[in-house]
Design an enzyme around this catalytic site. Structure first.
Site, PDB file in Angstrom:
ATOM      1  N   HIS A  14       0.725  -0.946  -0.174  1.00 51.84           N
ATOM      2  CA  HIS A  14       0.083   0.083   0.160  1.00 51.84           C
ATOM      3  C   HIS A  14       0.835   1.365  -0.324  1.00 51.84           C
ATOM      4  CE1 HIS A  14      -3.629  -2.342   1.897  1.00 51.84           C
ATOM      5  NE2 HIS A  14      -4.254  -2.142   0.614  1.00 51.84           N
ATOM      6  N   GLY A  62      -1.636  -2.349  -8.509  1.00 52.83           N
ATOM      7  CA  GLY A  62      -3.329  -2.477  -7.366  1.00 52.83           C
ATOM      8  C   GLY A  62      -4.801  -2.205  -7.615  1.00 52.83           C
ATOM      9  N   ASP A  67      -3.069  -6.351  -8.785  1.00 53.72           N
ATOM     10  CA  ASP A  67      -4.219  -7.324  -7.651  1.00 53.72           C
ATOM     11  C   ASP A  67      -4.657  -8.767  -7.714  1.00 53.72           C
ATOM     12  OD1 ASP A  67      -2.873  -5.272  -5.373  1.00 53.72           O
ATOM     13  OD2 ASP A  67      -4.631  -4.799  -4.948  1.00 53.72           O
ATOM     14  N   ASP A  87      -1.835  -1.072   4.630  1.00 46.63           N
ATOM     15  CA  ASP A  87      -1.358  -0.522   5.698  1.00 46.63           C
ATOM     16  C   ASP A  87      -2.877  -0.553   6.022  1.00 46.63           C
ATOM     17  OD1 ASP A  87      -1.959   1.785   6.941  1.00 46.63           O
ATOM     18  OD2 ASP A  87      -1.522   3.312   5.189  1.00 46.63           O
ATOM     19  N   HIS A  94      -9.800  -0.099  -3.094  1.00 41.08           N
ATOM     20  CA  HIS A  94     -10.071  -1.518  -3.651  1.00 41.08           C
ATOM     21  C   HIS A  94      -9.493  -2.418  -2.991  1.00 41.08           C
ATOM     22  CE1 HIS A  94      -6.208  -0.306  -3.875  1.00 41.08           C
ATOM     23  NE2 HIS A  94      -5.441  -1.520  -4.344  1.00 41.08           N
ATOM     24  N   ASP A  97     -10.131  -6.423  -3.509  1.00 42.09           N
ATOM     25  CA  ASP A  97      -9.413  -6.742  -4.481  1.00 42.09           C
ATOM     26  C   ASP A  97      -7.995  -7.308  -3.181  1.00 42.09           C
ATOM     27  OD1 ASP A  97     -11.126  -6.539  -6.684  1.00 42.09           O
ATOM     28  OD2 ASP A  97      -9.595  -4.454  -7.067  1.00 42.09           O
ATOM     29  N   ARG A 103      -6.929 -13.963   0.333  1.00 44.65           N
ATOM     30  CA  ARG A 103      -8.301 -15.630   0.493  1.00 44.65           C
ATOM     31  C   ARG A 103      -6.880 -15.957  -0.628  1.00 44.65           C
ATOM     32  NH1 ARG A 103     -11.664 -17.664  -2.184  1.00 44.65           N
ATOM     33  NH2 ARG A 103     -11.752 -15.887  -3.824  1.00 44.65           N
TER      34      ARG A 103
END
Length: 129
Positions: A14, A62, A67, A87, A94, A97, A103
């Site tokens: 980030h 990103g 991402d 962060d 986003h 995402d 995940r």
């Protein structure tokens, strides 16, 4: 005994963590240089500027889908390690995402470091040797 085959490592950070990740990469470049590095565009650019000898393959930034591109690589079992300095104190447009990427790393059992301390543990473990 031969060295293990090079790993595919994804680097993402980030905004407020990009320079911190670039410093981590700089401090670990001896271990990273034998591996294939993938990074989102903005993060990768900052890392490339700090570590010009590293070969980095870039995805989109990103917010523009980078991402998700790395997530697809995880789903295709093309990523061996995800280093994603997050962060948690700043809003991210986003964010869904980011959650999907985390995940996928868990679903596909890909080691993931979200902080310098965890990345240091992975580097010290011999995983990058």
């Amino acid at each position: 005994m031969s060295k293990p085959k090079p790993k595919n490592i994804a680097l993402i950070a980030h905004d407020l963590k990009k320079k911190i990740l670039a410093t981590w990469v700089f401090n670990n470049q001896a271990k990273l240089k034998r591996h294939k590095i993938f990074a989102t565009a903005t993060t990768g650019g900052i890392i490339q500027e700090r570590c010009p000898q590293l070969q980095i393959s870039f995805t989109k930034s990103g917010p523009l889908g980078g991402d998700q591109q790395i997530g697809a690589m995880i789903a295709e079992e093309e990523i061996d390690l995800l280093i994603f300095f997050t962060d948690p104190l700043s809003p991210h447009p986003h964010d869904v995402d980011v959650k999907a990427l985390s995940r996928l790393a868990v679903v596909y059992d890909v080691p993931m470091a979200c902080s310098g301390a965890t990345a240091d543990l992975i580097a010290a473990s011999g995983y990058l040797d």
